[in-house]
Enzyme design. Structure first.
Site, PDB file in Angstrom:
ATOM      1  N   GLU A 138      56.484  35.964  51.723  1.00 48.61           N
ATOM      2  CA  GLU A 138      55.817  36.312  52.420  1.00 48.61           C
ATOM      3  C   GLU A 138      55.761  36.465  53.623  1.00 48.61           C
ATOM      4  O   GLU A 138      56.431  35.866  54.605  1.00 48.61           O
ATOM      5  CB  GLU A 138      54.620  36.264  51.354  1.00 48.61           C
ATOM      6  CG  GLU A 138      54.382  36.114  50.317  1.00 48.61           C
ATOM      7  CD  GLU A 138      52.840  36.120  49.093  1.00 48.61           C
ATOM      8  OE1 GLU A 138      52.242  36.212  50.064  1.00 48.61           O
ATOM      9  OE2 GLU A 138      53.048  35.619  48.013  1.00 48.61           O
TER      10      GLU A 138
ATOM     11  N   ASP B 195      50.108  34.521  43.711  1.00 49.22           N
ATOM     12  CA  ASP B 195      48.869  33.322  44.900  1.00 49.22           C
ATOM     13  C   ASP B 195      47.869  33.130  44.375  1.00 49.22           C
ATOM     14  O   ASP B 195      47.894  31.607  44.398  1.00 49.22           O
ATOM     15  CB  ASP B 195      48.644  34.562  45.449  1.00 49.22           C
ATOM     16  CG  ASP B 195      50.133  35.316  47.171  1.00 49.22           C
ATOM     17  OD1 ASP B 195      50.720  35.022  46.509  1.00 49.22           O
ATOM     18  OD2 ASP B 195      49.334  36.039  47.202  1.00 49.22           O
TER      19      ASP B 195
ATOM     20  N   HIS C  76      38.964  39.233  37.099  1.00 45.75           N
ATOM     21  CA  HIS C  76      39.107  39.113  38.760  1.00 45.75           C
ATOM     22  C   HIS C  76      39.636  40.693  39.311  1.00 45.75           C
ATOM     23  O   HIS C  76      40.211  40.543  40.370  1.00 45.75           O
ATOM     24  CB  HIS C  76      40.511  37.631  38.444  1.00 45.75           C
ATOM     25  CG  HIS C  76      39.449  36.777  38.695  1.00 45.75           C
ATOM     26  ND1 HIS C  76      40.396  35.344  38.186  1.00 45.75           N
ATOM     27  CD2 HIS C  76      38.879  36.177  40.016  1.00 45.75           C
ATOM     28  CE1 HIS C  76      38.982  34.829  38.552  1.00 45.75           C
ATOM     29  NE2 HIS C  76      38.637  35.442  39.690  1.00 45.75           N
TER      30      HIS C  76
HETATM   31  P1  FAD Z   1      41.269  41.445  34.564  1.00 43.57           P
HETATM   32  O1  FAD Z   1      40.499  41.346  35.479  1.00 43.57           O
HETATM   33  O2  FAD Z   1      40.500  40.518  33.495  1.00 43.57           O
HETATM   34  O3  FAD Z   1      41.825  42.670  33.336  1.00 43.57           O
HETATM   35  C1  FAD Z   1      42.566  43.812  34.188  1.00 43.57           C
HETATM   36  C2  FAD Z   1      43.290  44.945  33.275  1.00 43.57           C
HETATM   37  O4  FAD Z   1      43.887  44.203  32.493  1.00 43.57           O
HETATM   38  C3  FAD Z   1      41.857  45.359  33.024  1.00 43.57           C
HETATM   39  O5  FAD Z   1      42.489  46.477  32.273  1.00 43.57           O
HETATM   40  C4  FAD Z   1      41.707  44.649  31.488  1.00 43.57           C
HETATM   41  O6  FAD Z   1      41.080  45.714  30.140  1.00 43.57           O
HETATM   42  C5  FAD Z   1      43.002  44.036  31.040  1.00 43.57           C
HETATM   43  N1  FAD Z   1      43.660  43.081  30.321  1.00 43.57           N
HETATM   44  C6  FAD Z   1      43.352  41.832  30.148  1.00 43.57           C
HETATM   45  N2  FAD Z   1      43.441  41.050  29.155  1.00 43.57           N
HETATM   46  C7  FAD Z   1      44.063  41.522  28.825  1.00 43.57           C
HETATM   47  C8  FAD Z   1      45.013  41.359  27.674  1.00 43.57           C
HETATM   48  N3  FAD Z   1      45.354  40.455  26.858  1.00 43.57           N
HETATM   49  N4  FAD Z   1      45.415  42.409  27.261  1.00 43.57           N
HETATM   50  C9  FAD Z   1      45.665  43.750  27.410  1.00 43.57           C
HETATM   51  N5  FAD Z   1      44.588  44.222  28.393  1.00 43.57           N
HETATM   52  C10 FAD Z   1      44.068  43.097  29.003  1.00 43.57           C
HETATM   53  N6  FAD Z   1      47.747  40.148  41.720  1.00 43.57           N
HETATM   54  C11 FAD Z   1      48.597  39.704  42.100  1.00 43.57           C
HETATM   55  O7  FAD Z   1      49.655  40.565  41.726  1.00 43.57           O
HETATM   56  N7  FAD Z   1      49.564  38.878  42.970  1.00 43.57           N
HETATM   57  C12 FAD Z   1      48.455  37.926  43.404  1.00 43.57           C
HETATM   58  O8  FAD Z   1      48.950  37.236  44.628  1.00 43.57           O
HETATM   59  C13 FAD Z   1      47.287  37.995  42.705  1.00 43.57           C
HETATM   60  N8  FAD Z   1      46.581  37.523  43.486  1.00 43.57           N
HETATM   61  C14 FAD Z   1      44.595  37.566  43.557  1.00 43.57           C
HETATM   62  C15 FAD Z   1      44.247  36.535  44.214  1.00 43.57           C
HETATM   63  C16 FAD Z   1      42.788  36.352  44.104  1.00 43.57           C
HETATM   64  C17 FAD Z   1      42.044  35.317  44.018  1.00 43.57           C
HETATM   65  C18 FAD Z   1      42.823  37.846  43.180  1.00 43.57           C
HETATM   66  C19 FAD Z   1      40.788  38.099  42.897  1.00 43.57           C
HETATM   67  C20 FAD Z   1      42.863  38.488  42.059  1.00 43.57           C
HETATM   68  C21 FAD Z   1      44.254  38.014  42.350  1.00 43.57           C
HETATM   69  N9  FAD Z   1      45.203  39.058  42.064  1.00 43.57           N
HETATM   70  C22 FAD Z   1      46.536  39.067  42.350  1.00 43.57           C
HETATM   71  C23 FAD Z   1      44.736  40.213  41.363  1.00 43.57           C
HETATM   72  C24 FAD Z   1      45.293  39.925  39.987  1.00 43.57           C
HETATM   73  O9  FAD Z   1      46.384  39.908  39.414  1.00 43.57           O
HETATM   74  C25 FAD Z   1      44.779  41.245  38.812  1.00 43.57           C
HETATM   75  O10 FAD Z   1      42.998  40.720  38.806  1.00 43.57           O
HETATM   76  C26 FAD Z   1      44.290  41.386  37.281  1.00 43.57           C
HETATM   77  O11 FAD Z   1      43.742  41.612  36.635  1.00 43.57           O
HETATM   78  C27 FAD Z   1      44.375  39.475  36.368  1.00 43.57           C
HETATM   79  O12 FAD Z   1      43.024  39.219  36.630  1.00 43.57           O
HETATM   80  P2  FAD Z   1      42.335  39.016  35.161  1.00 43.57           P
HETATM   81  O13 FAD Z   1      43.290  38.377  34.146  1.00 43.57           O
HETATM   82  O14 FAD Z   1      41.362  38.367  35.338  1.00 43.57           O
HETATM   83  O15 FAD Z   1      42.332  40.819  34.709  1.00 43.57           O
END
Ligand code: FAD
Length: 511
Positions: free
Chosen positions: A277, A161, A94
């Site tokens: 917010e 969120d 994400h």
């Molecule tokens: P990924 O995108 O898969 O990974 C993010 C990073 O973390 C990469 O560098 C990855 O290599 C690393 N990573 C993943 N898993 C691990 C692990 N287990 N250990 C170590 N490193 C790891 N963020 C907020 O703070 N507040 C919000 O309100 C918010 N709202 C959002 C709403 C939407 C619709 C979306 C799409 C995103 C939102 N985000 C928000 C952003 C979100 O926090 C980031 O996208 C975050 O990266 C989490 O997504 P993910 O779990 O898919 O991680």
């Protein structure tokens, strides 16, 4: 190690072909690992896209781990090789700028650990006197943590969120939302972590034990280790939520009232909302939150002022006395437009999972899996009015970006822990989160160029902002981003991931 299987040879050959052409790697990949390594085009394609749909970098292989040992073996192989390959843990991808991708490396599809956990990915413990907590796999989704804890009448205290994000992904950033001003970001509500470092070592760390790793990993952008378990603070959950939107015709009254609400010392302290917010309402903003009968009235207000600012607050409750608390809270506010307070009463789950409802609608319209040129920045309080003038009025409004979703809300420095890797603006006690959350099927560059203009406006005006979830083109920009934290960040990298294997998509050490 076992002798290499045909898949192992294929994997090595691919790697050799790409990175060192003439030298044969002396790595023998054990069969139990190669069974879970996929190099087919479907797996590669899936690992090369993210929510941003802007950066598309192809890994050589994708690991679908069936145990934590699979990941450890993968890291060990790279670490012990003279030609280490990069490894990116992928939560739900994400990210919006390729942060979970690994160009010519290996992506670890963390969600496959779910089968290995066999339903034990979320374990709840503790009691009333010493406090409750959940031990959660790094690959787990926050929505699943919410459902599992609610079944016991409990809940994590700090949220994002959107809840279809992973524990490891948000803890690698910070994890912020309307609860952050009271409870701190998600990273400050973690008691213990299991981490697999870039040297292939399993470490359990806390604020008392292996502290350098603990603080480095929280907000550490995946640079020091893969989070395989986090112990998350829980509290008793409330059942229902009063959810309000309060409209303002001018920025000054809006931000003054937001700051009144988050003040821990002011007269409204006793009626602080559980969530706060803010957003911009402009001519093309969706009005689904409001009753149809009010749309005309709100549209007239937007037409009159160009931008209407809204404070979004929520208070959690179990009994009927909540109306009194909401009334008291409204009394502490000075500048909203009378007759423009809108309220909903929903379950706690409905409130926290609200963005998923939007996701369902957007998916139906084909507007979810499209480019998202997002920009999230933290602006020091002293410059937020300049930012309103320069960015909201002179850039957004003048150039007719009136369909943009823009979040604006204040946070308190005191709720962050300076020892953690996450970066916030220097010095000031209050800073604002501003999120430009655009989506565009056919013209994301226009939004991205506008975002660059917004950043340039800040640079020209000496506004000392910090990006959140950001991407930087050069190492110098990263050094500037981390500021006084850079030395510690770099030292921890040398200690825990000296071969710079992990999370290359952040482009900090792998530019
Ligand atoms: P990924 O995108 O898969 O990974 C993010 C990073 O973390 C990469 O560098 C990855 O290599 C690393 N990573 C993943 N898993 C691990 C692990 N287990 N250990 C170590 N490193 C790891 N963020 C907020 O703070 N507040 C919000 O309100 C918010 N709202 C959002 C709403 C939407 C619709 C979306 C799409 C995103 C939102 N985000 C928000 C952003 C979100 O926090 C980031 O996208 C975050 O990266 C989490 O997504 P993910 O779990 O898919 O991680």
């Amino acid at each position: 190690m076992a002798t290499s299987s045909p898949i192992a040879i294929y994997f090595i050959a691919l790697f050799v072909a790409s990175s060192i052409t003439s030298t044969m790697l002396a790595i023998s990949v054990p069969p139990e690992l190669t069974d879970n390594l996929h190099t087919d085009s479907g797996a590669i394609k899936l690992a090369s896209i993210d929510y941003g749909r802007i950066i598309k970098e192809k890994p050589f292989a994708v690991l679908y781990p069936s145990s934590l040992d699979d990941i450890r073996t993968l890291i060990n192989l790279s670490y012990s090789s003279s030609f280490p390959y990069t490894i990116a843990a992928k939560g739900q991808a994400h990210s919006t700028w390729g942060q979970a991708q690994a160009n010519k490396g290996v992506v670890v599809q963390m969600s496959s650990l779910n089968s290995f956990r066999n339903g034990t990915g979320i374990l709840i413990s503790g009691d009333r006197s010493s406090g409750f907590y959940a031990d959660v796999g790094g690959e787990q989704l926050w929505i699943d943590v919410l459902n599992a804890t609610l079944a016991r009448g409990l809940s994590p205290v700090s949220w994002t969120d959107y809840l279809y994000l992973t524990i490891g992904g948000t803890l690698s950033n910070a994890g912020i939302s309307g609860q952050t001003y009271r409870k701190g970001p998600q990273i400050t509500n973690v008691l213990e972590l299991d981490v697999l470092t870039g040297k292939g070592e399993f470490v359990t760390c806390t604020s008392q034990k292996d502290t350098e790793l603990f603080y480095a990993v929280l907000g550490g952008l995946g640079q020091f280790g893969i989070i395989t378990r986090a112990r998350i603070v829980l509290e008793p959950a409330k059942e229902r939520v009063k959810w309000l939107r309060i409209l303002y015709s001018d920025f000054s009254s809006f931000s003054t009232d937001q700051e009144t609400l988050i003040s821990t010392t002011g007269p409204s302290h006793k009626v602080m909302p559980d969530y706060l917010e803010g957003q911009l309402l402009m001519s093309q903003s969706p009005l689904d939150f409001y009753p149809q009968s009010q749309h005309q009235k709100i549209t007239s207000l937007i037409n009159q002022y160009g931008i209407v600012y809204l404070i979004e607050v929520a208070t959690y409750y179990d009994n009927k006395n909540e109306d009194k608390r909401v009334k008291q809270m409204l009394k502490s506010l000075k500048g909203f437009v009378h007759g423009f307070v809108f309220e909903k009463d929903v379950t706690y789950l409905e409130f926290l999972n609200r963005v998923h409802d939007e996701e369902i609608v957007l998916r139906k319209k084909g507007l979810w899996d499209i480019p998202h040129p997002w920009l999230n920045i933290f602006i020091p309080r002293s410059r937020i009015t300049d930012f309103d003038n320069g960015a909201f009025r002179n850039i957004l409004l003048k150039r007719n970006f009136t369909s943009s979703t823009v979040l604006v809300y204040p946070l308190l420095r005191s709720k962050w822990d300076e020892r953690m890797s996450a970066v916030i603006p220097d010095e000031e006690d209050v800073f604002y989160v501003v999120g430009f959350l655009d989506a565009s099927a056919d013209d994301w560059e226009t939004f991205d160029n506008r975002n660059k203009d917004i950043l340039q406006f800040c640079v020209n005006g000496g506004i000392k902002f910090k990006q959140y979830l950001g991407h930087h083109a050069t190492k110098e920009e990263w050094i500037n981003h981390f500021g006084s934290k850079w030395n510690t960040f770099q030292q921890s990298k040398s200690r825990f991931d000296p071969k710079m294997i992990l999370s290359p998509g952040q482009r900090i050490f792998n530019n």
